[in-house]
Scaffold this active site. Sequence first.
Site, short mmCIF file in Angstrom:
data_model
loop_
_atom_site.label_atom_id
_atom_site.label_comp_id
_atom_site.label_asym_id
_atom_site.label_seq_id
_atom_site.Cartn_x
_atom_site.Cartn_y
_atom_site.Cartn_z
N CYS A 151 -41.70 -3.62 66.92
CA CYS A 151 -40.54 -3.37 66.06
C CYS A 151 -39.52 -4.52 66.16
CB CYS A 151 -39.91 -2.03 66.39
SG CYS A 151 -39.69 -1.73 68.16
N1 LIG Z 1 -41.35 4.01 68.62
C1 LIG Z 1 -41.26 2.85 67.97
O1 LIG Z 1 -40.21 2.51 67.37
C2 LIG Z 1 -42.44 1.91 67.93
C3 LIG Z 1 -42.37 0.80 67.09
C4 LIG Z 1 -43.45 -0.11 67.03
C5 LIG Z 1 -44.56 0.11 67.85
N2 LIG Z 1 -44.58 1.18 68.68
C6 LIG Z 1 -45.78 1.34 69.52
O2 LIG Z 1 -46.59 2.36 68.94
C7 LIG Z 1 -47.26 3.09 69.97
C8 LIG Z 1 -46.88 4.57 69.83
O3 LIG Z 1 -45.46 4.67 70.00
P1 LIG Z 1 -44.68 6.05 69.82
O4 LIG Z 1 -43.24 5.70 69.80
O5 LIG Z 1 -45.26 6.84 68.72
O6 LIG Z 1 -45.03 6.75 71.24
P2 LIG Z 1 -44.91 8.29 71.62
O7 LIG Z 1 -43.92 8.96 70.74
O8 LIG Z 1 -44.70 8.32 73.10
O9 LIG Z 1 -46.37 8.89 71.29
C9 LIG Z 1 -47.51 8.51 72.00
C10 LIG Z 1 -48.69 9.30 71.47
O10 LIG Z 1 -49.87 8.88 72.18
C11 LIG Z 1 -50.54 10.05 72.69
N3 LIG Z 1 -51.27 9.67 73.90
C12 LIG Z 1 -50.77 9.13 75.04
N4 LIG Z 1 -51.78 8.89 75.92
C13 LIG Z 1 -52.93 9.29 75.31
C14 LIG Z 1 -54.30 9.32 75.69
N5 LIG Z 1 -54.69 8.87 76.89
N6 LIG Z 1 -55.21 9.80 74.80
C15 LIG Z 1 -54.84 10.28 73.61
N7 LIG Z 1 -53.54 10.28 73.17
C16 LIG Z 1 -52.61 9.80 74.03
C17 LIG Z 1 -49.44 11.04 72.92
O11 LIG Z 1 -50.01 12.36 72.98
P3 LIG Z 1 -49.23 13.59 73.69
O12 LIG Z 1 -48.02 13.88 72.84
O13 LIG Z 1 -50.24 14.69 73.66
O14 LIG Z 1 -48.89 13.09 75.08
C18 LIG Z 1 -48.59 10.81 71.68
O15 LIG Z 1 -49.19 11.45 70.57
C19 LIG Z 1 -46.81 2.48 71.30
O16 LIG Z 1 -47.74 1.54 71.74
C20 LIG Z 1 -45.49 1.80 70.94
O17 LIG Z 1 -45.18 0.72 71.78
C21 LIG Z 1 -43.57 2.10 68.72
#
Ligand SMILES: NC(=O)c1ccc[n+]([C@@H]2O[C@H](COP(=O)([O-])OP(=O)(O)OC[C@H]3O[C@@H](n4cnc5c(N)ncnc54)[C@H](OP(=O)(O)O)[C@@H]3O)[C@@H](O)[C@H]2O)c1
Length: 343
Positions: A151
């Site tokens: 981001c």
């Molecule tokens: N948030 C942002 O603004 C943003 C922007 C750009 C990129 N990103 C990147 O995008 C990715 C996701 O970010 P997010 O903000 O959506 O994170 P998040 O809200 O913490 O969600 C993570 C997701 O991954 C799942 N998960 C974690 N470990 C897992 C495993 N071993 N097997 C299967 N599912 C698993 C979680 O499931 P549970 O809920 O069941 O634990 C949840 O659905 C990250 O790498 C982050 O750095 C995020």
Amino acid sequence: MIRAGIIGATGYGGKELIRILSRHPEVEITSLTAKLDAPVSISEVFPFFRGKVDMTCHPFEGTGVILPQVDVIFLALPHRVSMEIAPEFLARGKKVIDLSADFRLKDPEVYEAWYKVAHKERHLLENAVYGLPELYREKIKTASLIANPGCYPTSIILALAPLVREGRNPVELDDIIIDSKTGISGAGRSPSLTAHFPEINEDMLAYKVAGHQHTPEIEQELSNLAGRAIKITFTPHLVPITSGILSTAYLRLKKKIQWEALSVIYQDFYQGQPFIRLLPERTYPRVKNVVGTNYCEIGWQIDERTSRLLVISAIDNLIKGASGQAVQNMNLMFGFDEETGLK
Ligand SMILES: NC(=O)c1ccc[n+]([C@@H]2O[C@H](COP(=O)([O-])OP(=O)(O)OC[C@H]3O[C@@H](n4cnc5c(N)ncnc54)[C@H](OP(=O)(O)O)[C@@H]3O)[C@@H](O)[C@H]2O)c1
């Protein structure tokens, strides 16, 4: 119609993917999975989807069940987890769009130094395409593996790309300072003390000063554009809003230049780019103007007294900074109009 799956569907990136893809005319969502202990209705996780998306999200138990159900898989997962899952989809000819950092850095040593984890799939890095359509549109069209940008990097690279491009740069490349402010959703959905309402409400803080893991990604892409190594000073801040990133870059001008001349550089570079909004003189990006959209707004101002150029950009961290950009990439990979589902 293509079939799409999301692993990590219960996170913030996953939620935005479901929201955008469920209204996309060329896509059917066929698989939702997350870590989970038991299956759950996605509208129980996100009541926003009640009456709109009636699907069960299943515990992720390997790729076996998902593989025959999808043409494209979105990995909205923490780094480290994505690299364990992506290869099986690629081996079966599926398109993979990874929102994590696992395939963004071309040099695995740099990844290991900043993410403190061994890179197990180094051989995939060469063919992974950095999914910033404004820079890599043609490569994205034929890619199998997209490394969707971070981001902060999206907001910063888009703000600076026209200025650092080889041969065109009106600024000193060895004196680039950037500060960025992000909303709390940037930290993902897992609760933490820093993101707890009483802690962050009416507060603001700098974090990971001189050490944020997005630094090498920004440097990699700016260096590619400039044709020489660039190092930046980057300070991220957390501010008490839900979504949005505002980035301000401080650059030293090589010589006097007018606002209009910079406007020509920006207009040339971003001609025909559907999600870039260049602002008129003395108008500056605001988070409110881009939240909920896939736009990146960019504005700039010359500080005559200090010979500095200030460039400001704004995006929604979860849309242009993550899931909207991921869908923009999917559109390009499957030959759909780039703006489909994102207007
Ligand atoms: N948030 C942002 O603004 C943003 C922007 C750009 C990129 N990103 C990147 O995008 C990715 C996701 O970010 P997010 O903000 O959506 O994170 P998040 O809200 O913490 O969600 C993570 C997701 O991954 C799942 N998960 C974690 N470990 C897992 C495993 N071993 N097997 C299967 N599912 C698993 C979680 O499931 P549970 O809920 O069941 O634990 C949840 O659905 C990250 O790498 C982050 O750095 C995020």
